[in-house]
Design a protein around this motif. Structure first.
Motif, PDB file in Angstrom:
ATOM      1  N   SER A 179       0.849  -1.187   0.000  1.00 59.54           N
ATOM      2  CA  SER A 179       0.000   0.000   0.000  1.00 59.54           C
ATOM      3  C   SER A 179       0.884   1.236   0.000  1.00 59.54           C
ATOM      4  N   LEU A 184      -2.967   0.258  -3.968  1.00 60.40           N
ATOM      5  CA  LEU A 184      -2.604  -1.113  -3.651  1.00 60.40           C
ATOM      6  C   LEU A 184      -2.023  -1.832  -4.862  1.00 60.40           C
ATOM      7  N   LEU A 206      -5.233  -8.010  -8.374  1.00 57.99           N
ATOM      8  CA  LEU A 206      -5.635  -7.984  -6.965  1.00 57.99           C
ATOM      9  C   LEU A 206      -7.134  -8.226  -6.867  1.00 57.99           C
ATOM     10  N   ALA A 211      -7.980  -6.954  -1.566  1.00 61.66           N
ATOM     11  CA  ALA A 211      -7.897  -5.493  -1.490  1.00 61.66           C
ATOM     12  C   ALA A 211      -8.597  -4.980  -0.239  1.00 61.66           C
ATOM     13  N   VAL A 280      -9.836   1.821  -4.699  1.00 59.60           N
ATOM     14  CA  VAL A 280      -8.898   0.945  -5.402  1.00 59.60           C
ATOM     15  C   VAL A 280      -9.600   0.287  -6.574  1.00 59.60           C
ATOM     16  N   VAL A 282     -10.346  -2.510  -8.915  1.00 63.43           N
ATOM     17  CA  VAL A 282     -10.111  -3.937  -8.747  1.00 63.43           C
ATOM     18  C   VAL A 282     -10.070  -4.623 -10.106  1.00 63.43           C
TER      19      VAL A 282
END
Length: 291
Positions: A179, A184, A206, A211, A280, A282
């Motif tokens: 991080s 991330l 990820l 996450a 984040v 994904v």
């Protein structure tokens, strides 16, 4: 800005933080470097003068750097990471309790001053992973298959507290999630418990679940720059280690990203624990082999 980096001898030639220090200098910032094991630091004046916008720690567990960082924080100076967060992860026994109280998926953890005491753990929980509570970089981590191995003399004795956790069956591949102040990044690497397992260290997608776990770890400990080691066991992902200011290996443009994050965190001011992570994006979930 003017920054002070506390860098232990073990890391003086590492890209993290050597290249970050160079990058910050190239951007026009002043960076002073203190080597806690080799420097004379006039505490009475250096820490109370307030000449630095932030102090940054890259040190080994149990090294003198953390005490100096805590002294800086006590005088009201900004530290990266927050010094309270660093203390929480440097002690793996304390980290296990913090993680469990926040509902993070961590193994059951036992603590003892001598490895022989772990023989009292029910045999059904073996094999165990035994490691120093103040360990780092995989130092002195060993797999104990049965109680009889706890008294083996072919390993280096370790001073201080030890922790033991039931081994999580896995394929020998760890997932390291970094991080960088909310961004991330996931990488695969070989598990230190499976040195013969061939794994090409690389970035991987990820999953939403990992996450979420990583973001919750940062919130639980108050970390901004950190790494989380994840294994995929029979019951899903398990957090087996947490590190402040790790190597960020395989992170795209790691030096620029970490340098920019240090500046943002330095401007945040003293006493503020980690802010909620940034959203984040994904990607397609990573596909670990069956465990």
């Amino acid at each position: 800005m003017r920054l002070c980096f506390l860098v232990e001898e073990e890391y003086r030639h590492d890209g993290m933080p050597r290249e970050v220090i160079a990058q910050l200098g190239a951007w026009g910032h002043t960076v002073d470097v203190i080597r806690p094991g080799r420097s004379l630091l006039p505490l009475s004046s250096a820490l109370t003068a307030g000449d630095h916008d932030a102090w940054v720690l890259k040190t080994v567990s149990g090294g003198p750097g953390l005490t100096l960082l805590e002294a800086a924080a006590h005088t009201g100076l900004t530290t990266v990471n927050d010094v309270r967060a660093i203390r929480g992860v440097r002690d793996k026994a304390l980290a296990a309790v913090i993680a469990r109280t926040h509902g993070l998926p961590v193994p059951v953890t036992y603590a003892a001053a001598r490895a022989e005491e772990f023989a009292r753990i029910p045999e059904a929980e073996f094999p165990l992973v035994v490691k120093p509570a103040d360990g780092s970089s995989g130092r002195a981590v060993r797999l104990v298959r049965d109680p009889g191995e706890l008294t083996a003399t072919d390993h280096e004795p370790t001073a201080g507290l030890l922790i033991a956790q039931p081994y999580v069956p896995n394929s020998g591949t760890d997932l390291k999630v970094y991080s960088v102040a909310g961004e991330l990044f996931a990488t695969e690497r070989r598990s230190p418990l499976h040195p013969g397992h061939a794994v090409r260290e690389r970035c991987v997608p990820l999953s939403a679940e990992v996450a979420r776990i990583t973001a919750e770890t940062g919130t639980a400990f108050g970390l901004d720059l950190y790494g989380v080691d994840v294994l995929f066991g029979p019951d899903g992902p398990v957090v087996v280690d947490i590190n402040d200011f790790p190597s960020f290996r395989q992170v795209p443009d790691a030096v620029a990203r970490v340098s920019a994050a240090v500046l943002r965190l330095a401007r945040r001011g003293p006493g503020a624990l980690a802010a909620p992570p940034l959203p984040v994006p994904v990607a397609v979930p990573a596909q670990p082999a069956a465990r």
